[in-house]
Enzyme design. Structure first.
Site, PDB file in Angstrom:
ATOM      1  N   ILE A  24      64.907  45.845  30.559  1.00  0.00           N
ATOM      2  CA  ILE A  24      65.446  46.638  31.662  1.00  0.00           C
ATOM      3  C   ILE A  24      64.433  46.773  32.787  1.00  0.00           C
ATOM      4  O   ILE A  24      64.783  46.664  33.967  1.00  0.00           O
ATOM      5  CB  ILE A  24      65.924  48.018  31.165  1.00  0.00           C
ATOM      6  N   ARG A  67      48.578  50.967  27.351  1.00  0.00           N
ATOM      7  CA  ARG A  67      48.283  51.047  25.916  1.00  0.00           C
ATOM      8  C   ARG A  67      47.480  52.317  25.610  1.00  0.00           C
ATOM      9  O   ARG A  67      46.407  52.552  26.151  1.00  0.00           O
ATOM     10  CB  ARG A  67      47.500  49.820  25.461  1.00  0.00           C
ATOM     11  N   SER A  78      65.815  55.182  32.011  1.00  0.00           N
ATOM     12  CA  SER A  78      66.815  54.114  31.866  1.00  0.00           C
ATOM     13  C   SER A  78      67.337  54.066  30.436  1.00  0.00           C
ATOM     14  O   SER A  78      67.319  53.020  29.780  1.00  0.00           O
ATOM     15  CB  SER A  78      66.207  52.762  32.262  1.00  0.00           C
ATOM     16  N   SER A 131      73.695  55.511  29.135  1.00  0.00           N
ATOM     17  CA  SER A 131      73.602  54.199  28.483  1.00  0.00           C
ATOM     18  C   SER A 131      74.487  53.201  29.209  1.00  0.00           C
ATOM     19  O   SER A 131      75.360  53.570  30.005  1.00  0.00           O
ATOM     20  CB  SER A 131      74.038  54.292  27.022  1.00  0.00           C
ATOM     21  N   CYS A 132      74.294  51.927  28.913  1.00  0.00           N
ATOM     22  CA  CYS A 132      75.137  50.891  29.512  1.00  0.00           C
ATOM     23  C   CYS A 132      76.594  51.088  29.115  1.00  0.00           C
ATOM     24  O   CYS A 132      77.507  50.877  29.925  1.00  0.00           O
ATOM     25  CB  CYS A 132      74.646  49.504  29.099  1.00  0.00           C
ATOM     26  N   THR A 133      76.829  51.515  27.873  1.00  0.00           N
ATOM     27  CA  THR A 133      78.200  51.692  27.388  1.00  0.00           C
ATOM     28  C   THR A 133      78.866  52.898  28.040  1.00  0.00           C
ATOM     29  O   THR A 133      80.044  52.845  28.418  1.00  0.00           O
ATOM     30  CB  THR A 133      78.212  51.817  25.857  1.00  0.00           C
ATOM     31  N   THR A 169      77.140  54.817  17.906  1.00  0.00           N
ATOM     32  CA  THR A 169      76.882  54.956  19.339  1.00  0.00           C
ATOM     33  C   THR A 169      77.297  56.353  19.771  1.00  0.00           C
ATOM     34  O   THR A 169      78.301  56.887  19.293  1.00  0.00           O
ATOM     35  CB  THR A 169      77.643  53.911  20.175  1.00  0.00           C
ATOM     36  N   GLY A 170      76.518  56.915  20.655  1.00  0.00           N
ATOM     37  CA  GLY A 170      76.872  58.218  21.211  1.00  0.00           C
ATOM     38  C   GLY A 170      77.528  58.097  22.571  1.00  0.00           C
ATOM     39  O   GLY A 170      77.736  59.097  23.261  1.00  0.00           O
ATOM     40  N   ARG A 196      77.676  45.434  16.673  1.00  0.00           N
ATOM     41  CA  ARG A 196      76.698  44.535  17.285  1.00  0.00           C
ATOM     42  C   ARG A 196      77.060  43.106  16.888  1.00  0.00           C
ATOM     43  O   ARG A 196      77.227  42.812  15.704  1.00  0.00           O
ATOM     44  CB  ARG A 196      75.286  44.892  16.831  1.00  0.00           C
TER      45      ARG A 196
END
EC number: 1.2.1.12
Length: 350
Positions: A11, A82, A125, A161-163, A222-223, A245
């Site tokens: 992303i 890091r 994101s 989310s994307c969904t 999935t939420g 998936r």
């Protein structure tokens, strides 16, 4: 506006690429820094240039110094994160105004560390929740609830989310156009992601999730459906769902089976969504009346590509409230473009 991207994975890189494709890089947005586990600018340039799914990046790419990445003539400092917490990153020294938090690690109140480091705002994101009431995280889905953004109150926002970005605009149309949703079940047929295994491996919390991603259809949680209730409160408690998936690298699809509050028809639902795609959801929702498959939505910038040919109505006699709708999305590219759109929106509210 000076921007930093914390996390230069799928992303993070695609957000930078979306800025370049929208011709915003070096103009509306000065991406001053990217943070990852190294500062190898040559490798970052290679990752941007060659993408197995999204194709070659159109901008010129180079590394004039070990820790300087140049994209289309725009110079970006590479910072090694890091072992560093967000509060330890050099945002004050670099004059960073907005951080795009793309590591997937700080999707909660810990993202406030970026503000402690000198940034003014954070866009996460990923879906995010805060367990600290003094450090709220506001979820925004572009096209649905961006009007709720309060610059004085919302210093940290999540792009969901994307969904959720695919599902929420469709649900929003049904609410706005008056048919409503009484209850619904969502399934997302979702491409595999970096969190999965290339071969069978250890996954103690999710046994099925440990199976090889490229050769299995893997049921998952999935939420996304419940999260629609965060941006459309009238649906809270009415929607839930699950994921499968599947062995595709990107290009996913949402299947929503639902009961409306008022009687309607397939033709009416399609008309509502077509109208929305041409007006209040222009640029977010795309209306499609062609026979597409998942490969056809790769590198499509819309959040949700409504498949009008897939809409179904229950065939019981006199049943006028039970339907199924289908909407596609490039879970990488569409989402990354919404992160950029959210950044543009926030920049206008300064």
């Amino acid at each position: 506006m000076r921007v930093a991207i914390n996390g230069f994975g799928r992303i993070g890189r695609l957000v930078l690429q979306a800025m370049a494709e929208q011709k915003l890089l070096g103009k509306e947005f000065d991406v001053a820094a990217v943070v990852d586990l190294s500062t190898d600018a040559r490798y970052f340039a290679y990752q941007l240039k060659y993408d197995s799914v999204q194709g070659k990046m159109g901008s010129s790419l180079s590394a004039p110094a070990e820790d300087i990445l140049e994209v289309g003539g725009h110079r970006i400092k590479c910072v090694c994160g890091r072992g560093l917490k967000p509060s330890q990153l050099p945002w004050k020294d670099l004059g960073i105004e907005v951080v795009i938090e793309a590591t997937g690690i700080y999707a909660n109140e810990s993202s406030y560390g970026h503000l402690e480091a000198g940034a003014k705002r954070v866009i996460i994101s990923a879906p995010a929740k805060s367990s600290d009431a003094s450090k709220p995280v506001k979820t925004i889905v572009m096209g649905v609830n961006e009007h709720e953004f309060d610059p004085a109150e919302h210093k940290v926002v999540s792009n969901a989310s994307c969904t959720t970005n695919c599902l929420a605009p469709v649900v929003h149309v049904f609410l706005k156009e008056g048919v409503g949703i009484e209850t619904g079940l969502m399934t997302t047929i979702h491409s595999y992601t970096a969190t999965q295994k290339t071969v069978d491996g250890v996954s103690l919390k999710d046994w099925r999730g440990g199976r090889a991603a490229a050769v299995n259809i893997i049921p998952s949680t999935t939420g996304a459906a419940k999260a629609v209730g965060e941006v459309l409160p009238s649906t809270r408690g009415k929607l839930t769902g699950m994921a499968f998936r599947v062995p595709t690298p990107t290009g996913s699809v949402v299947d929503l089976t639902f009961r409306t509050e008022k009687e309607t028809s397939v033709a009416d639902l399609n008309a509502m969504l077509k109208k929305a795609s041409e007006s209040y959801l222009r640029g977010v929702l795309q209306y499609c009346d062609e026979d597409i498959v998942s490969a056809d939505v790769i590198h499509n910038q819309y959040s949700s590509i409504y498949d009008s040919r897939a809409t179904l109505q229950n065939n019981l006699p006199n049943e006028k409230r039970f339907f199924k709708v289908v909407s596609w999305y490039d879970n990488e590219w569409g989402y990354s473009n919404r992160v950029v759109d959210l950044l543009k929106f926030i920049s206008q509210k300064r």
